[in-house]
Design an enzyme around this catalytic site. Structure first.
Site, short mmCIF file in Angstrom:
data_model
loop_
_atom_site.label_atom_id
_atom_site.label_comp_id
_atom_site.label_asym_id
_atom_site.label_seq_id
_atom_site.Cartn_x
_atom_site.Cartn_y
_atom_site.Cartn_z
N ALA A 187 0.83 -1.19 0.00
CA ALA A 187 0.00 0.00 0.00
C ALA A 187 0.87 1.24 0.00
O ALA A 187 0.54 2.25 -0.59
CB ALA A 187 -0.89 0.00 1.23
N ASP A 209 3.97 -1.14 12.23
CA ASP A 209 3.17 -1.96 11.31
C ASP A 209 3.47 -3.44 11.55
O ASP A 209 3.90 -4.16 10.66
CB ASP A 209 3.48 -1.57 9.86
CG ASP A 209 2.45 -2.12 8.88
OD1 ASP A 209 1.41 -2.66 9.34
OD2 ASP A 209 2.67 -2.02 7.66
#
Lengths: 212, 342
Positions: free
Chosen positions: A8, A121
């Site tokens: 992404a 993340d």
């Protein structure tokens, strides 16, 4: 140049660079963002990521070797890590290996946090299990430096949520093993505090039944 | 027992989680025959739960009658009654629930409690034909990125503090904007943003899959007060930053799940700028972009009715004496067996 992962936030290309198999991480402009914001986000993350990857090594957490950083183009050239994503492996190993792997991951997260590194993340796609049994942490694109309890809690909360959404069959036992590994790295007191923080963050999440 | 597939079986859906009181008739085949609504408009400030509930009680009879009239059916034609059981504002939820219980008892038909968030996803799927999307659900009260896995709509990312719509509403009020009937704050901000030219730097806060809007809200209000840009510029910058955050997290979920569709639903789905940004990432990942139609974007009875039908067809209903509202009912706590059979 072979595209191996279109993420992404950045795309990863496999490349031959001075007779080395390398990963080129490219933060390509996002068409949905206006140029001002796009440039700001891309260059900030390109400077920041190699820096924090280096700090992680100092903390004793395996990360890819960085070969080159090009801020203007928002490119990073780094070592290609041989192995498999934990995402692909975790549900398919023996129960014992699963717990060992989870505990190892927890230990590594503990080392990061102890040295003031928040990964940002912590999903199982961003951990690579090497043939030698090491777990290499990749993608520090959203990482930050902090010694605060709050971001540590958010970091582990994401790990928990990833287990619940992607590895839901084993989420509970895996997270328990992650936290016991974490405790080995940071100690029992610090683990107690962060566990309480995770609970608090969960309750803060909207509409949790036992919040009120 | 109503016939499950008959076009002559109808569900009355009642929605009352926040400032909207909605009632709709949907046929068991998924045809929305009517979708009546009345929105509580506070004289100043945000939604006062008790005042909103009072509004709902006042308009309930009128809205219910309108739903039946437009659908051209009589109360006796109703096969089941569905109501939004949560999450939402307690007093508002209880008002809708009371009406639903009374009607279900009087008509002697099954009562189905529906999760409001599931309702937004299911009506989006019904209206757009999406089957297995990554959903971005953005409204005044919720900001959730979700995808279906193993019986439930899993939450991949959500706001850690205030909702996207709430951020826009509070910003708009703080800078002195007014909402009009048919033009909520989000639409007013969108209109101004279109005229903005200069980008004012504002904090961009994505934490893994989660988002935070409270710092952005404060900074945007301060940017306006300290005249860092015109109101149009600040609206433009606020939208750019906030929607870029939403798009990044949605793209992350899409890359992770590799689902074939992206669905945008909820009140903020009406925003054209947000639509265009999500469309870009859907295209790049080879996914179909679906957006809930405007008439079904904000809170409405049709989404409750349709989800009630899906749940009822899977054998789910609730006895009146156990039909308590659940103000903190999380999306991922809902078992949704009807999805896999679709």
């Amino acid at each position: 140049m072979v595209l191996i992962k279109k993420g992404a936030e950045a795309s990863l290309y496999l490349e031959n660079w001075h007779n080395r198999k390398v990963i080129m991480k490219r933060r390509l402009p996002k068409k949905y963002r206006i140029p001002e914001l796009d440039l700001m986000i891309r260059s900030q993350r390109t400077i920041h990521e190699p820096h924090i990857i280096h700090k992680a090594k100092e903390a004793g957490v395996p990360t890819p070797t960085i070969f080159m950083v090009d801020v203007a183009e928002a490119n990073i050239i780094m070592e290609f890590v041989e192995g498999k994503q934990v995402k692909e492996v975790l549900d398919h190993v023996s129960p014992e290996e699963r717990l060992n792997l989870s505990s190892l991951i927890g230990r590594m997260i503990g080392r990061l946090h102890k040295h003031g590194i928040i990964h940002g993340d912590l999903t199982t796609s961003n951990m690579i299990l090497t043939p030698y049994g090491k777990v290499v942490f990749v993608d520090f694109g959203l990482s930050e430096r902090s010694k605060e309890l709050e971001p540590k809690g958010v970091d582990l909360h994401l790990m928990k949520r990833t287990l619940q959404s992607t590895h839901y069959k084993h989420a509970k036992e895996c997270f328990k093993a992650v936290m016991s590994g974490y405790a080995e790295a940071v100690g029992k007191e610090a683990t107690k505090k962060v566990t309480a923080k995770i609970r608090e963050i969960e309750k803060r999440g909207r509409y949790v039944a036992d919040r009120g | 027992m109503p016939d499950h597939n008959s076009a002559n079986s109808y569900c009355l859906g009642i929605e009352s989680t926040a400032d909207d009181f909605g009632a709709a008739i949907v046929s068991f085949e998924g045809k929305v025959l009517s979708n009546a609504n009345d929105t509580y408009m506070p004289k100043e400030g945000g939604i006062h739960p008790r005042e909103a509930a009072r509004h709902h009680a006042e308009v309930a009879e009128k809205v219910l009658a309108e739903a039946l009239d437009k659908a051209e059916i009589k109360p006796r034609d109703i096969s089941i009654v569905a109501f939004s059981q949560g999450p939402g504002l307690g007093p508002c939820l209880r008002t809708g629930a009371t009406a639903a219980r009374a009607l279900a008892s009087y008509l002697d038909v099954p009562l189905v409690g529906v999760n409001h968030c599931v309702g937004h996803i299911e009506i989006g799927k019904l209206a757009t034909g999406a089957r297995d999307p990554v959903t971005l659900y953005v409204s005044g009260g919720n900001t959730i990125v979700s995808a279906f896995e193993a019986g439930r709509y899993r939450i991949f990312g959500e706001t850690l503090d205030i909702a996207m719509g709430n951020c826009l509403d509070v910003f708009a009020r703080a800078v002195g904007l007014r909402q009009r009937r048919g033009a909520p704050f989000g639409a007013v901000v969108e209109e101004l943003a279109r005229k903005g030219k200069k980008f004012v730097s504002l904090p961009y806060t994505v934490k893994g899959m989660d988002l935070s809007f409270s710092g952005l809200l404060t900074a945007a209000v301060q940017a306006f007060r300290s005249k860092k840009g015109s109101l149009e510029d600040v609206c433009f910058s606020l939208q750019e930053v906030a929607f870029s955050m939403l798009t990044e997290v949605t793209e992350r979920a899409l890359a992770h799940t590799e689902k074939p569709e992206v669905l945008l639903t909820g009140g903020v789905a009406a925003n054209k700028k947000l639509q265009s940004m999500l469309e870009v990432i859907a295209d790049e990942h080879g996914a179909r972009f679906c957006v809930v139609p405007l008439r079904l974007a904000a809170d409405n009875g049709a989404m409750i009715a349709w989800t009630g039908i899906l749940a009822y067809k899977s054998g789910m209903s609730v006895p009146v004496e156990k039909s308590f509202v659940n103000v903190k009912w999380r999306l991922e706590d809902v078992y949704a067996p009807w999805v896999e059979g679709q």
